[in-house]
Write a protein that holds these residues in place. Structure first.
Motif, PDB file in Angstrom:
ATOM      1  N   GLN A 100       1.158  -1.105  -0.223  1.00  0.00           N
ATOM      2  CA  GLN A 100       0.359   0.007  -0.139  1.00  0.00           C
ATOM      3  C   GLN A 100       0.792   1.014  -0.022  1.00  0.00           C
ATOM      4  N   ARG A 101       2.109   0.640   0.716  1.00  0.00           N
ATOM      5  CA  ARG A 101       2.900   2.585   1.065  1.00  0.00           C
ATOM      6  C   ARG A 101       3.259   2.310  -1.073  1.00  0.00           C
ATOM      7  N   GLY A 152       1.050   3.846  -3.283  1.00  0.00           N
ATOM      8  CA  GLY A 152       1.124   5.067  -2.599  1.00  0.00           C
ATOM      9  C   GLY A 152       2.120   6.309  -2.766  1.00  0.00           C
ATOM     10  N   ALA A 188       2.135   6.746  -6.863  1.00  0.00           N
ATOM     11  CA  ALA A 188       0.740   7.432  -7.691  1.00  0.00           C
ATOM     12  C   ALA A 188       1.838   8.982  -7.290  1.00  0.00           C
ATOM     13  N   LEU A 223      -4.316   7.424 -10.815  1.00  0.00           N
ATOM     14  CA  LEU A 223      -4.640   7.613  -9.528  1.00  0.00           C
ATOM     15  C   LEU A 223      -5.906   6.566  -8.830  1.00  0.00           C
ATOM     16  N   ARG A 224      -6.796   6.470  -9.894  1.00  0.00           N
ATOM     17  CA  ARG A 224      -7.517   5.857  -9.473  1.00  0.00           C
ATOM     18  C   ARG A 224      -7.403   4.498  -9.856  1.00  0.00           C
ATOM     19  N   ALA A 262      -4.619   2.953  -8.902  1.00  0.00           N
ATOM     20  CA  ALA A 262      -3.802   2.889  -7.761  1.00  0.00           C
ATOM     21  C   ALA A 262      -4.469   3.380  -7.204  1.00  0.00           C
ATOM     22  N   HIS A 263      -5.640   4.048  -6.252  1.00  0.00           N
ATOM     23  CA  HIS A 263      -5.985   3.048  -5.643  1.00  0.00           C
ATOM     24  C   HIS A 263      -6.706   2.056  -5.141  1.00  0.00           C
ATOM     25  N   GLU A 264      -7.141   1.443  -6.371  1.00  0.00           N
ATOM     26  CA  GLU A 264      -8.341  -0.026  -6.101  1.00  0.00           C
ATOM     27  C   GLU A 264      -6.588  -0.532  -6.008  1.00  0.00           C
ATOM     28  N   ARG A 265      -5.940  -0.581  -6.614  1.00  0.00           N
ATOM     29  CA  ARG A 265      -4.814  -1.669  -5.752  1.00  0.00           C
ATOM     30  C   ARG A 265      -4.451  -1.370  -4.431  1.00  0.00           C
ATOM     31  N   ILE A 266      -4.652  -0.501  -4.186  1.00  0.00           N
ATOM     32  CA  ILE A 266      -4.344   0.216  -2.557  1.00  0.00           C
ATOM     33  C   ILE A 266      -5.382  -0.882  -1.089  1.00  0.00           C
ATOM     34  N   LEU A 267      -7.237  -0.578  -2.507  1.00  0.00           N
ATOM     35  CA  LEU A 267      -8.048  -0.966  -2.222  1.00  0.00           C
ATOM     36  C   LEU A 267      -7.959  -2.518  -2.093  1.00  0.00           C
TER      37      LEU A 267
END
Length: 417
Positions: free
Chosen positions: A198-199, A202, A205, A216-217, A219-224
């Motif tokens: 996650q880090r 982020g 991105a 960015l979307r 990246a956030h989906e992969r973080i989720l």
């Protein structure tokens, strides 16, 4: 006895140890039994003496020896008075003999009591010597040297059994500590990986100067996704801990109905993986924690479906075997070495790897099964199939409560809720 020991245990004597208490107990029992024996003996002796024919020791009339002087005129005799005096003399002699016997017996009892206390102190010390060995070893053993063992020798008495039980306890504690250290290390690694991912996502991105809304979307989906994986891992760890904690209250539930519900929930996934589920479900009343039992069957079926081959099969059965409710799951799949079956029940362990891979699953499925089975006092039997795959059977204890069959349908929904 405690008050007596506290009064006798003066400052120059040892503290009130078990050895001192045992010595006082031995001495007190000997003193009491000796006093009782002397009392009974005194009573019997007095009764026997009182029954002796005293007149047998008194000369009969006309048998008194004649005086030496033949010319002396003997005084008039009162035979009855002589008999009475003779009886009193004999009685006093016998009473004095009995009293002397009683005094000497009490002196002998006091002497033997002192000797018995000394012998009791020695015997108690020899008996408790191995107990002192156990105490000294227990003080020296800590979490860092649980590998030590007492290994007491000697006859197989209660103290030897206590030492062997203590060694068995140390063995279980040693295994538990090693498993806990390994589990903490593996869990820390598994929890750190999603956080690091996650880090990294982020930071990448944010450091991209040409980042767009789409990037960015993504990246956030992969973080989720990484967060969801972490949540599943935490939930699995909590379930594993719940299984280790045990069960306080047991409720009845139908293992067959529970297994049917789990099968229906897994049919879509089995169809997606082209795995056929063959079910043979019979009613099997068990007692325990129904949600944990449901997790046990779910993990068994998940493991059988995921570690299978395309167009493979999973056969799941429930029923009563020798009074025990049993659920059995057999699946096709890759060949599992027989010596590697136990490894699969360790946390974060998977066949061929020291740690669960990053593909799918967390490596905790069968560990949770074993923990839940242990909490239910159930027995797990796992064996590798020669053509590939595993056969795992979980036998629950005989139900503590066995309502009639007509009541099972009413009982199970209540437990499910």
């Amino acid at each position: 006895m405690n008050r007596l020991a506290s009064r006798i245990a003066l400052p120059h004597l040892p503290r009130r140890t078990v050895r001192l208490r045992m010595t006082l107990l031995y001495g007190s029992l000997f003193l009491l039994s000796g006093a009782g024996l002397l009392t009974v003996t005194n009573f019997l002796v007095r009764h026997a003496v009182a029954g002796l024919p005293v007149k047998g020791f008194i000369p009969a009339p006309g048998t008194t020896p004649k005086p030496v002087d033949p010319f002396a005129v003997p005084p008039p005799r009162d035979h009855q008075a002589e008999v009475h005096l003779a009886e009193e003399a004999v009685t006093r002699s016998m009473s004095a003999l009995v009293e002397q016997f009683l005094i000497q017996s009490w002196i002998a009892l006091a002497l033997m009591s002192v000797i018995s206390i000394a012998l009791g102190w020695i015997v108690a010390g020899r008996i408790l010597s191995r107990l002192r060995t156990i105490t000294a070893a227990a003080r020296d053993i800590s979490a860092t040297n649980l590998h030590r063992r007492l290994a007491l020798d000697g006859p197989g008495d209660e103290l030897k059994e206590l030492g062997d039980t203590f060694d068995d306890l140390l063995g279980r504690l040693d295994a538990a500590f090693r498993a806990q250290r390994q589990f903490v290390a593996n869990a820390s690694h598994e929890l750190r990986t999603p956080l690091a991912r996650q880090r990294a996502l982020g930071q990448v991105a944010l450091c991209d100067p040409d980042a767009t809304v789409g990037s960015l979307r993504a990246a956030h989906e992969r973080i989720l996704i990484a967060g969801a994986q972490q949540e599943r891992l935490i939930e699995a760890l909590l379930t594993l801990t719940r299984g280790y904690a045990g069960i306080d209250v047991h409720h009845p539930f139908d293992l067959g109905q529970l297994t049917n519900e789990v099968i229906e929930a897994h049919r879509p996934e089995a169809g997606h993986r082209t795995v056929t589920i063959q079910a043979s479900i019979s009613p099997a009343l068990a007692t325990g924690h129904r949600p944990l039992a449901e997790r046990l069957v779910t993990n068994l079926l998940d493991n059988a479906i995921r570690h299978n081959t395309p167009h493979g099969r999973v056969k799941i059965t429930t029923g009563i075997v020798d009074g025990h409710p049993v659920v059995t799951v057999a699946n096709t799949g890759p060949v599992v070495p027989s010596n590697a079956v136990e490894q699969l029940f360790q946390p974060f362990q998977r066949l061929g790897t020291a740690r669960a891979d990053r593909g799918e699953g967390l490596g905790l499925g069968l560990s949770i099964v074993q923990a839940i089975a242990t909490a239910h006092a159930a027995t797990i039997t796992a064996s590798a199939r020669s053509e590939g795959g595993l056969t795992i059977a979980v036998s629950f204890p005989i139900p503590r409560l066995a309502p009639p069959p007509s009541a099972q349908a009413r009982t199970t929904p209540l437990v499910s809720s």
